[in-house]
Structures are given as C-alpha cells and as structure tokens.
Design a protein around this motif. Structure first.
Motif, mmCIF file in Angstrom:
data_model
loop_
_atom_site.group_PDB
_atom_site.id
_atom_site.type_symbol
_atom_site.label_atom_id
_atom_site.label_comp_id
_atom_site.label_asym_id
_atom_site.label_seq_id
_atom_site.Cartn_x
_atom_site.Cartn_y
_atom_site.Cartn_z
ATOM 1 N N HIS A 122 0.794 -1.082 0.101
ATOM 2 C CA HIS A 122 -0.073 -0.136 -0.005
ATOM 3 C C HIS A 122 0.905 1.301 -0.030
ATOM 4 O O HIS A 122 1.597 1.614 0.780
ATOM 5 N N ALA A 153 -3.310 3.975 -2.024
ATOM 6 C CA ALA A 153 -3.726 2.886 -2.653
ATOM 7 C C ALA A 153 -2.816 1.664 -2.735
ATOM 8 O O ALA A 153 -1.760 1.698 -2.558
ATOM 9 N N LEU A 190 -0.763 -4.570 -9.546
ATOM 10 C CA LEU A 190 -2.523 -4.566 -10.099
ATOM 11 C C LEU A 190 -2.353 -3.495 -11.474
ATOM 12 O O LEU A 190 -1.875 -2.611 -11.367
ATOM 13 N N ASP A 192 -4.875 -1.829 -12.191
ATOM 14 C CA ASP A 192 -5.586 -0.659 -11.534
ATOM 15 C C ASP A 192 -5.226 -0.629 -10.001
ATOM 16 O O ASP A 192 -5.984 -1.337 -9.415
ATOM 17 N N VAL A 194 -6.028 -0.009 -6.059
ATOM 18 C CA VAL A 194 -7.018 -0.162 -5.450
ATOM 19 C C VAL A 194 -7.015 0.920 -4.120
ATOM 20 O O VAL A 194 -6.099 0.717 -3.282
ATOM 21 N N LEU A 209 -12.243 -4.742 1.184
ATOM 22 C CA LEU A 209 -10.854 -4.367 0.453
ATOM 23 C C LEU A 209 -10.296 -5.655 -0.189
ATOM 24 O O LEU A 209 -9.878 -5.729 -1.250
ATOM 25 N N LEU A 212 -11.944 -6.375 -3.227
ATOM 26 C CA LEU A 212 -11.688 -5.648 -4.525
ATOM 27 C C LEU A 212 -10.261 -5.909 -4.977
ATOM 28 O O LEU A 212 -9.894 -5.952 -6.050
ATOM 29 N N ILE A 213 -9.420 -6.330 -3.840
ATOM 30 C CA ILE A 213 -8.004 -6.584 -4.388
ATOM 31 C C ILE A 213 -7.779 -8.128 -5.223
ATOM 32 O O ILE A 213 -7.488 -8.078 -6.112
ATOM 33 N N GLU A 215 -10.490 -9.204 -7.202
ATOM 34 C CA GLU A 215 -10.884 -8.636 -8.414
ATOM 35 C C GLU A 215 -9.766 -8.251 -9.255
ATOM 36 O O GLU A 215 -9.482 -8.530 -10.474
ATOM 37 N N ALA A 216 -8.987 -7.283 -8.522
ATOM 38 C CA ALA A 216 -8.163 -6.608 -9.229
ATOM 39 C C ALA A 216 -6.967 -7.414 -9.619
ATOM 40 O O ALA A 216 -6.335 -7.151 -10.812
#
Length: 221
Positions: A122, A153, A190, A192, A194, A209, A212-213, A215-216
């Motif tokens: 991060h 992010a 990634l 994109d 996050v 979170l 989302l990670i 999926e990314a």
C-alpha cells in the motif's frame, strides 16, 4: 452415536483431518472448533476456505481421521489459510519495491506468524520527502514524475518472506544499518491500484478491500 467414544474432527477442504477432540470432553461443536482454532479471525478464514468440523463415531474416526494423524492418508496437504496483511510504504519507496529495491527497512522483525504470508503493498497518501531526492531511487529506470506516483492505494500483492537484522552492510545499497531488512517475493502489480486508507506499519485489510484486491488481481498487468 455415543458421546463417550465419538470425536469432533476438523477437516481441510481436501478431506484431511487436522485436529480431533472427544465429544465427551467438548460436547458442543463450536467449543471444539474454538479449542482447535482459538482466534475467531482464523476460524472465519477456514470456514470461507471450506474447512469443516464433523462428528465421527469411533469406527469412522479409525477410517477417516486416524490415517491422517499417522501420516498414512493419501490427501494432499492443505495448510490453514493465513492472515493477509497490508504494508504501507510512502512513495517513492513503494514504487521502488516493485522496481529493484531489494528490502524494506524496519526497526522490528517480521512477526513469525506472518513469515511467508501474503502481503499487500500500500502506498501511503503522503510522500517521503527525503525519498523523493534519494539517489538510489532516482537511479532506477522508469521512475514516474512526482505527480504521477500513485498514493493512497494498494499497488501490488506479494509474499512477505521474512526479515533479518543488518550485519556487515548487507543488502547494499538499500539496506540501512542497525535495522531489520524485510524481504519479499513474487510481487504482482495491480493493473488498476485499489484506493485504500492505510496506516504506517502492517495492518489488517477488511473483507471489502480484500474482495476488491482479489478482483483487481485477476486482471493484473
């Protein structure tokens, strides 16, 4: 079934037994699971991964569980799911970790329970002022302009492989003196990043979170 001879047995998703307790000693299933896996977060992770707790008769225990405990089963070993942590690093050092920076310097070692675990990289919201002028970073190829560095992010998913105390100037040029050098492997940037709010040090990402990670990560660069 008999409360005198029955067992609670904890199975991994492959069907291999990992722990056992007499029903006579622990009558309730939730208490048996709590004895085997004390932390509620670990129990939740196991449940999500498909681990189960079953009540077996003495005969079932001999057939289904005993071979696992004696090493005579044919199951593929499945390790209990480990907790995912995120590490906040200020820019440009977060970018540098993905582009040649060998170690991250910290004043404490990686906790033993997190060695070889999954870690999210991060980027903190505020840049590291000295880092922006660090010749080691400036010498890396492809360094973005300051305004193009992603902040606030999650940038990548990787593996936290361990740490060691600096000795004799090891890990030059990135390793500082008299601190612990944290090491990583298998970074997956990634596509994109996050957005996320972190904190300096290791922290626990919440379920939203992590989703989302995940999926990314499936569409990573």
């Amino acid at each position: 079934m008999s409360a005198t001879t029955d067992h609670w047995v904890r199975f991994d998703p492959a069907g291999c037994a990992h722990s056992s307790a007499y029903v006579a000693e622990v009558p309730l299933a939730e208490d048996a699971y709590r004895r085997a896996v004390p932390k509620i977060a670990d129990r939740r992770r196991e449940a999500a991964a498909g681990w189960t707790l079953k009540r077996l008769t003495k005969e079932q225990w001999r057939e289904q569980a005993k071979p696992c405990f004696t090493g005579d089963c044919a199951h593929q070993v499945v390790e209990p799911p480990r907790e995912v942590r995120a590490l906040t690093v200020r820019q440009p050092y977060a970018w540098a970790l993905l582009h040649g920076k060998q170690v991250e310097n910290r004043t404490w070692p990686v906790p033993a329970a997190l060695v070889d675990s999954t870690v999210l990289l991060h980027a903190g919201r505020e840049p590291h002022r000295q880092g922006l002028h660090d010749p080691r970073v400036l010498g890396l190829e492809g360094l973005p302009a300051r305004e193009d560095l992603v902040t606030g992010a999650v940038l990548a998913v990787g593996r936290l492989t361990g740490s060691h105390l600096e000795t004799g100037g090891c890990c030059a040029p990135w390793g500082d003196r008299e601190v612990f050098h944290w090491t990583f492997a298998d970074w997956r940037p990634l596509k994109d990043p996050v957005p996320a709010t972190g904190t300096l040090g290791l922290w626990r990402p919440n379920a939203d979170l992590l989703r989302l990670i995940e999926e990314a990560d499936r569409v990573r660069a």
